[in-house]
Design an enzyme around this catalytic site. Sequence first.
Site, short mmCIF file in Angstrom:
data_model
loop_
_atom_site.label_atom_id
_atom_site.label_comp_id
_atom_site.label_asym_id
_atom_site.label_seq_id
_atom_site.Cartn_x
_atom_site.Cartn_y
_atom_site.Cartn_z
N GLU A 59 22.80 43.39 -51.73
CA GLU A 59 22.62 44.33 -50.77
C GLU A 59 23.47 44.02 -49.61
O GLU A 59 23.29 45.00 -48.52
CB GLU A 59 21.15 44.48 -50.55
N GLU B 107 23.77 38.86 -61.32
CA GLU B 107 23.36 39.83 -60.53
C GLU B 107 23.54 41.74 -61.12
O GLU B 107 24.05 42.03 -60.16
CB GLU B 107 22.24 39.91 -59.47
N GLY C 43 13.62 39.38 -57.61
CA GLY C 43 12.70 40.06 -56.29
C GLY C 43 11.62 40.68 -56.79
O GLY C 43 10.74 40.27 -55.85
N SER D 11 15.41 42.38 -62.33
CA SER D 11 14.41 43.19 -62.85
C SER D 11 14.26 42.63 -63.68
O SER D 11 13.96 42.96 -65.28
CB SER D 11 14.78 44.79 -63.86
N TRP E 78 12.23 36.97 -51.34
CA TRP E 78 11.16 37.80 -50.74
C TRP E 78 11.49 39.07 -50.14
O TRP E 78 10.61 40.34 -49.91
CB TRP E 78 10.19 37.14 -50.06
C1 PEP Z 1 17.16 40.23 -56.20
O1 PEP Z 1 17.31 41.60 -55.71
O2 PEP Z 1 18.29 39.51 -55.94
C2 PEP Z 1 16.27 40.72 -57.36
C3 PEP Z 1 16.69 40.24 -58.71
O3 PEP Z 1 15.58 41.78 -57.23
P1 PEP Z 1 14.36 42.48 -58.57
O4 PEP Z 1 14.30 41.15 -59.50
O5 PEP Z 1 13.94 43.38 -57.96
O6 PEP Z 1 15.84 42.84 -59.70
#
Ligand code: PEP
Length: 253
Positions: free
Chosen positions: A97, A165, A234, A213, A10
């Site tokens: 991040e 990721e 995310g 994403s 989140w």
């Molecule tokens: C994340 O930041 O771990 C992530 C998967 O974000 P998103 O799904 O928004 O790309």
Amino acid sequence: MAKPILVANWKNHPASLEEAKSLIRELSKAKLVLKKTRLFIAPPLPYFELVSSGARSFAGLASQNMFAHMKGSYTGGITPGILKSFGVRLAIVGHSERRAQGESSEAVSLKVKAALKAGIAPLVCVGEPSRDADGEYFEVLRDEIKASLAGLSKSNVSSVIIAYEPVWAIGKSAKESLAPAELAESVIFIRKVLSDLFGRKAAESVHILYGGSVEYANAGTLARESGISGFLVGHASLNAKQFVAIAKSLTGK
Ligand code: PEP
């Protein structure tokens, strides 16, 4: 067959406790679907109580970060022991991040070891910042995995979960995400790196999730064609309808 793993990151959302309550209410309506996955929700810390009580029947509590030290005086640091006492069973470590704010792979490896010591499963995020035509990003990925898992052994690496990721694919839309064939290739590569480090048997026991994403539109193909054990989600985890649809595509229902 083992249940697929689904982790909702989140981040710093929803914007208020009321909105967080409403999201939990919406998710609860689909608990029968969600229970077909091993679901973890990683909320902002002030929403821990809401998630651990409101989602108890269908989700485990996860943290978005964790302090590397077990004790001592560190203002602002939340130790693995405190997280564990709140019922945290999984901790995201090394999210891009946080790496962008200066967290090194060496710091990540300390957190991984601290999590294991506390009985919390570390979900270790790795991923290349960008891609190049010559495939040099594979080396970047290899180095990051090696440094983030430094000091682990064959016997404890199987308690680690990897979240692949690619940084360039985070926070976009399904259309701009990774293609299923590219994901499959990266998963094979990550297993090879794990195998070189810990041996084939240990490498095969490590769950690899994908994050970047994931939306309803791409979840099905990414899950089917890549050899992953689940997703780290995310932005789409903040929309109950989207998130439940992602769970459905993971479980094939
Ligand atoms: C994340 O930041 O771990 C992530 C998967 O974000 P998103 O799904 O928004 O790309």
